[in-house]
Design a protein around this motif. Structure first.
Motif, PDB file in Angstrom:
ATOM      1  N   UNK A   1       0.851  -1.172   0.000  1.00  0.00           N
ATOM      2  CA  UNK A   1       0.000   0.000   0.000  1.00  0.00           C
ATOM      3  C   UNK A   1       0.898   1.237   0.000  1.00  0.00           C
ATOM      4  N   UNK A   2       0.632   2.149  -0.892  1.00  0.00           N
ATOM      5  CA  UNK A   2       1.482   3.330  -1.050  1.00  0.00           C
ATOM      6  C   UNK A   2       1.467   4.198   0.201  1.00  0.00           C
ATOM      7  N   UNK A   3       2.651   4.638   0.617  1.00  0.00           N
ATOM      8  CA  UNK A   3       2.778   5.479   1.795  1.00  0.00           C
ATOM      9  C   UNK A   3       2.870   4.704   3.098  1.00  0.00           C
ATOM     10  N   UNK A   4       2.832   3.388   3.007  1.00  0.00           N
ATOM     11  CA  UNK A   4       2.895   2.537   4.195  1.00  0.00           C
ATOM     12  C   UNK A   4       4.151   1.677   4.134  1.00  0.00           C
ATOM     13  N   UNK A   5       4.709   1.382   5.308  1.00  0.00           N
ATOM     14  CA  UNK A   5       5.887   0.533   5.436  1.00  0.00           C
ATOM     15  C   UNK A   5       5.518  -0.694   6.259  1.00  0.00           C
TER      16      UNK A   5
END
Length: 139
Positions: A1-5
């Motif tokens: 998911x973009x923006x998540x690590x």
């Protein structure tokens, strides 16, 4: 998911008691799996009980049920985090079976707010926890 690590992965059993009368894992139990992943993540950093009078509160949570889960089996819980705010943290979870890791059975989100319980209000993330978060350096 973009923006998540991705910050944590754990395994947990699907228990017989997780199923409902329809023979599949009850939808409410998926939130328990999400909770268990989150608690094991905190425990993995050894800081889950280090802050008397303070702790995490879930202010909203959602779940997308992609495919039914059935007993028996072992789940893979994957937790990802966005960059933390002063006192809040957006998290994302994926649930997969260890014997079918390419299939997403459920995914969900929860916003965690760090709270001073006596004051009944949010407070900044403790430094020890902030260091465990993506871009978690104090500042």
């Amino acid at each position: 998911m973009e923006g998540y690590t991705t910050v944590f992965t754990c395994e947990m059993p699907i228990r017989w008691g997780d199923m409902d009368a329809f023979g599949h894992v009850n939808n409410t139990v998926y939130f328990r799996y999400m909770e268990q992943t989150r608690i094991e993540w905190l425990d993995s950093h050894g800081v889950a009980n280090d802050f008397p009078g303070q702790g995490p509160v879930i202010v909203n949570a959602s779940m997308n049920f992609r495919k039914q889960l059935h007993y028996p089996g072992t789940l893979l819980g994957v937790m990802s985090c966005a960059r933390p705010g002063r006192s809040s943290l957006d998290t994302h979870f994926e649930l997969r079976r260890t014997d079918d890791p390419d299939t997403l059975y459920a995914d969900g989100d929860a916003r965690i707010v760090w709270v001073d319980y006596a004051a009944g209000r949010s407070v900044p993330w403790p430094e020890a926890l902030r260091a465990c978060l993506p871009d978690g350096e104090a500042g």
